[in-house]
Design a protein around this motif. Structure first.
Motif, short mmCIF file in Angstrom:
data_model
loop_
_atom_site.label_atom_id
_atom_site.label_comp_id
_atom_site.label_asym_id
_atom_site.label_seq_id
_atom_site.Cartn_x
_atom_site.Cartn_y
_atom_site.Cartn_z
N MET B 274 0.80 -1.27 -0.04
CA MET B 274 0.01 0.07 0.04
C MET B 274 1.04 1.19 -0.20
SD MET B 274 -2.91 -1.74 0.30
CE MET B 274 -3.89 -0.36 0.32
N VAL B 275 0.26 2.20 -0.54
CA VAL B 275 1.11 3.62 -0.47
C VAL B 275 0.11 4.79 -0.13
CG1 VAL B 275 2.40 5.12 -2.18
CG2 VAL B 275 2.54 2.88 -2.30
N VAL B 276 0.64 5.63 0.83
CA VAL B 276 -0.02 6.84 0.98
C VAL B 276 0.32 7.77 0.07
CG1 VAL B 276 -0.36 8.35 3.19
CG2 VAL B 276 0.04 5.96 3.61
N VAL B 277 -0.61 8.37 -0.23
CA VAL B 277 -0.43 9.58 -1.40
C VAL B 277 -0.65 10.97 -0.90
CG1 VAL B 277 -1.36 10.28 -3.74
CG2 VAL B 277 -1.04 7.74 -3.02
N PRO B 278 0.32 11.68 -1.01
CA PRO B 278 0.16 13.30 -0.78
C PRO B 278 -0.97 13.97 -1.33
CG PRO B 278 1.85 13.11 -2.42
CD PRO B 278 1.50 11.64 -2.12
N PRO B 279 -1.41 15.15 -0.55
CA PRO B 279 -1.04 15.65 0.72
C PRO B 279 -1.57 15.05 1.91
CG PRO B 279 -2.45 17.22 -0.38
CD PRO B 279 -2.53 15.88 -1.20
N HIS B 280 -2.53 14.24 1.78
CA HIS B 280 -3.49 13.65 3.10
C HIS B 280 -2.89 12.40 3.53
CE1 HIS B 280 -6.09 17.17 3.08
NE2 HIS B 280 -6.12 17.10 1.94
N ARG B 281 -2.83 12.47 4.71
CA ARG B 281 -2.37 11.37 5.47
C ARG B 281 -3.43 9.91 5.32
NH1 ARG B 281 -1.05 7.09 6.61
NH2 ARG B 281 0.50 6.16 7.83
N SER B 282 -4.66 10.47 5.09
CA SER B 282 -5.59 9.25 4.99
C SER B 282 -5.79 8.77 3.44
CB SER B 282 -6.78 9.68 5.69
OG SER B 282 -7.22 11.02 5.49
N THR B 283 -5.12 9.30 2.59
CA THR B 283 -5.25 8.70 1.25
C THR B 283 -4.27 7.70 0.94
OG1 THR B 283 -5.36 11.05 0.48
CG2 THR B 283 -5.69 9.42 -1.22
N VAL B 284 -4.81 6.49 0.75
CA VAL B 284 -4.08 5.30 0.72
C VAL B 284 -4.63 4.52 -0.61
CG1 VAL B 284 -3.22 3.13 1.74
CG2 VAL B 284 -4.18 4.91 3.02
N LYS B 285 -3.55 4.06 -1.38
CA LYS B 285 -3.76 3.27 -2.78
C LYS B 285 -2.96 1.97 -2.92
CE LYS B 285 -5.11 7.26 -5.08
NZ LYS B 285 -5.02 8.40 -6.34
N ASN B 286 -3.59 0.98 -3.72
CA ASN B 286 -2.91 0.07 -3.98
C ASN B 286 -1.55 0.54 -4.62
OD1 ASN B 286 -4.55 -1.66 -2.69
ND2 ASN B 286 -5.49 -2.36 -4.51
N ILE B 287 -0.35 -0.33 -4.62
CA ILE B 287 0.44 0.22 -5.38
C ILE B 287 0.45 0.31 -6.83
CG2 ILE B 287 1.78 -2.17 -5.53
CD1 ILE B 287 4.54 -0.35 -4.73
N ALA B 288 -0.47 -0.65 -7.29
CA ALA B 288 -0.38 -0.49 -8.95
C ALA B 288 -1.02 0.75 -9.34
CB ALA B 288 -1.44 -1.54 -9.18
N GLU B 289 -1.64 1.41 -8.48
CA GLU B 289 -2.21 2.92 -8.93
C GLU B 289 -1.19 3.93 -8.97
OE1 GLU B 289 -6.19 3.98 -6.99
OE2 GLU B 289 -6.03 2.07 -6.12
N VAL B 290 -0.22 3.83 -8.31
CA VAL B 290 0.80 4.90 -8.26
C VAL B 290 2.23 4.52 -8.92
CG1 VAL B 290 -0.11 6.34 -6.39
CG2 VAL B 290 1.33 4.43 -5.98
N GLU B 291 2.24 3.23 -9.19
CA GLU B 291 3.84 2.62 -9.68
C GLU B 291 4.39 3.31 -10.85
OE1 GLU B 291 3.07 -1.64 -10.52
OE2 GLU B 291 5.28 -1.69 -10.11
N GLY B 292 5.61 3.81 -11.07
CA GLY B 292 6.01 4.43 -11.79
C GLY B 292 6.27 6.09 -11.72
N THR B 293 5.54 6.52 -10.47
CA THR B 293 5.65 7.91 -10.15
C THR B 293 7.19 8.07 -9.72
OG1 THR B 293 3.62 7.73 -8.90
CG2 THR B 293 4.94 9.88 -8.48
N PRO B 294 7.86 9.30 -10.51
CA PRO B 294 8.89 9.21 -10.14
C PRO B 294 9.52 9.80 -8.90
CG PRO B 294 8.41 10.46 -12.40
CD PRO B 294 7.20 9.95 -11.59
N ILE B 295 10.54 9.62 -8.57
CA ILE B 295 11.02 9.97 -7.20
C ILE B 295 12.58 10.73 -7.11
CG2 ILE B 295 9.40 8.48 -5.68
CD1 ILE B 295 12.44 6.83 -5.18
#
Ligand code: SF4
Lengths: 172, 425
Positions: B274-295
């Motif tokens: 699971m990945v928490v997505v900014p900016p809110h602490r309570s927005t959580v997604k399955n990794i598949a939804e954010v995979e590939g986001t550059p860091i």
């Protein structure tokens, strides 16, 4: 007895994060402003003008889980500094209650309050009697008062002042 | 569990949830935070308080910031710790309870590692991630701004909480860690599912889970609103504790017939990283939804991870690989003890060879100590929270995931499902 308040209400939403909506943790932490300036930044991420509009003695009304996230005490400090006399919310995170009581900022937990009050209504609250009256609509609403020791803490003005009282009474 | 594990009330009365009760610390220690501008000696002096509640129980250490220096504090952390330590000695605190750099870590780690917290006890300490100690079956409770009062009087108060129970059944997929289980609960049930309640974790997955992962889940229970998170102490915990101290304790657990406000049964096999997505602490997604986001940055550390297990899984993934050339990978062990073990096991060598930037033990990058994020940087961390500005510039974005997810992402320079690096076992 004290712990009676009357003021104009400001309404806010649910799940306000202590470090984001209530007052920015980052700005305090990195020295953008100091502890003495917390009041000028209260709620600025929700309403940048709030600290200018709010008057001393006004009352904040919020939804559920007021002050979620970390337990940083600067949230109630900010609210107190901007002049709010009492916060009424549908529910509080308990760390907020502790931090608020510790600095002597009164609070009332009252599920359903947001249905009974509109922004700008004048309300009168009595923490000992457990009654909030919406002066604008004439409706009065009951709530369960805090136990005496918590009211004593609030009346003392801070947890540490309450400690002084315990020592004076030979209870420390 | 609470009814038993909090200090015994004089009349052993039953207190319904919602009642307010005064409670005492029953653990081996009560922590005195000695940094980040908290100046207990000055507060005592100002009020003319000339003694502390129980010098034998006071624990004094520069734990959050360690050697770090924050411009807004009037005195440096070193100066502040020196004042605290001297004052503690005057108050009669024994020398072994006064700890300094090199022998400490984040308080929520070292209270567990040093067995300062006792299974089945009520433990009071600084901030709200104190509840990490639920991983060893203690009721951790954050007194927050009441620190001075507790150090003087030894008690605080709480509102009797109800409990909610999460039973995690089945088997976790490979690459899914304790952290993912907690974030899954947040995603499925929201940030108020355990509001002001005790969140108890049970079931076969929890039984098999390491103490480290249990501590992580309890630590992060703050974000589902819980007053505390707890796992009943089992044999694993009791053996662990007995190996560290002779201090007497009563390993209390929840009543078999305890009443729960709600019980949630969760199929562990459904949980993805699971990945928490900014900016809110309570927005959580399955990794598949954010995979590939550059860091641009990655971080393993904080009271949510930074324990042996988090460092070890990172090493397993990094072994023979390199940190992406566009990424700064900050790894901060949570404590000196954890760093020592990671040195002995070769974990640190692997991480250093991979090109990670290993920092002095403590909170590290979680609150922006060391390698704070610059404008518009994008970080994935295994730390506690991602509110804007938490780790540096307010414009920076912070994603949160398990140490495995963070390590895999550090290799690829983008958010990456860790499972592809964990297949070969
Ligand atoms: S690691 Fe982060 S959340 Fe944990 S105690 Fe330190 S600053 Fe707080």
């Amino acid at each position: 007895m004290a712990l009676k308040f009357k003021g104009k209400t400001w309404i806010f939403g649910d799940n306000l994060d202590v470090d984001n909506e209530i007052v920015s943790f980052a700005k305090l932490h990195y020295g953008v402003f100091t502890h003495d300036q917390l009041g000028e930044h209260c709620m600025e991420n929700v309403d940048p003008e709030f600290h200018k509009k709010v008057k001393k003695g006004d009352i904040m009304v919020a939804g559920t889980n007021f002050r979620c996230g970390h337990d940083h005490p600067h949230a109630p400090q900010s609210i107190q500094q901007c002049g709010i006399s009492v916060v009424v919310a549908e529910s509080f995170d308990e760390n907020y209650i502790k931090n608020s009581v510790a600095i002597g900022l009164p609070l009332i937990e009252l599920p359903g309050i947001k249905k009974k009050v509109k922004e700008g209504d004048v309300v009168e609250a009595d923490l000992h009697a457990g009654i909030i009256e919406n002066v604008t609509t004439g409706e009065s609403i009951k709530f369960k008062p805090f136990p005496d020791f918590l009211l004593d803490m609030l009346e003392a003005g801070s947890l540490e002042a309450y400690g002084d009282k315990l020592i004076a009474e030979g209870k420390g | 569990m609470l009814k038993k594990s909090w200090p015994k009330q004089p009349d052993n009365q039953k207190y319904p949830p919602g009642d307010y009760v005064q409670v005492r610390n029953t653990s081996r220690s009560v922590f005195m935070t000695s940094d980040l501008g908290v100046n207990m000696p000055a507060a005592f002096k100002k009020r003319g308080w000339d003694k502390i509640w129980d010098p034998q129980k006071a624990l004094v250490a520069p734990e959050h910031a360690g050697a770090w220096w924050r411009p807004i504090d009037k005195v440096s952390q070193r100066e502040s710790h020196r004042q605290n330590a001297e004052w503690a000695r005057q108050m009669g605190v024994p020398e072994e309870n006064i700890l300094d750099l090199g022998r400490i870590g984040i308080d929520h780690h070292m209270s567990v590692e040093g067995a300062w917290v006792t299974p089945g006890s009520f433990y009071l300490c600084g901030d709200n991630h104190t509840i990490s100690v639920g991983g060893v079956g203690a009721f951790g409770f954050a007194p927050s701004a009441s620190n001075n009062f507790i150090m003087r009087f030894g008690w605080t108060w709480l509102r009797v909480p109800g409990s909610v129970k999460f039973i995690i059944k089945g088997k976790l997929k490979k690459g899914v860690m304790g952290r993912d289980v907690l974030e899954y609960i947040l995603k499925e049930y929201g940030p108020t599912v355990a509001l002001n309640k005790v969140a108890e974790y049970a079931g076969p997955i929890i039984d098999q889970m390491s103490i480290d992962s249990r501590c992580t889940m309890c630590c992060l229970s703050v974000f589902i609103g819980a007053k505390t998170g707890i796992v009943n102490p089992d044999k694993k915990v009791l053996d662990w504790y007995k190996a560290r101290t002779d201090y007497p304790f009563e390993p209390l657990a929840s009543d078999p017939d305890a009443q729960y406000a709600a019980i949630y049964e969760i199929d562990g096999a459904k949980i993805e990283p699971m990945v928490v997505v900014p900016p809110h602490r309570s927005t959580v997604k399955n990794i598949a939804e954010v995979e590939g986001t550059p860091i641009t940055n990655a971080f393993i550390g904080s009271c949510a991870s930074g324990r042996d297990e988090g460092l070890a899984v990172a090493a397993k993934i990094m072994k023979g690989r390199k940190v992406n050339s566009k990424v700064v990978f900050n790894i901060t062990p949570g404590s000196s003890a954890s760093m020592t073990r990671a040195t002995e096991s070769g974990v640190l060598e692997t991480l250093l060879k991979a090109g990670a930037f290993v920092c002095a033990p403590g909170c590290g990058m979680c609150p922006g100590f060391y390698t704070p994020l610059a404008e518009n940087e994008v970080c994935i961390g295994s730390s506690t929270t991602n509110v804007p500005g938490r780790m540096g510039a307010e414009s920076a974005k912070v994603y949160l995931g398990s140490p495995a997810t963070v390590a895999a992402s550090a290799i690829e320079g983008k958010i990456t499902d860790p499972r592809k690096y964990l297949q070969e076992e």
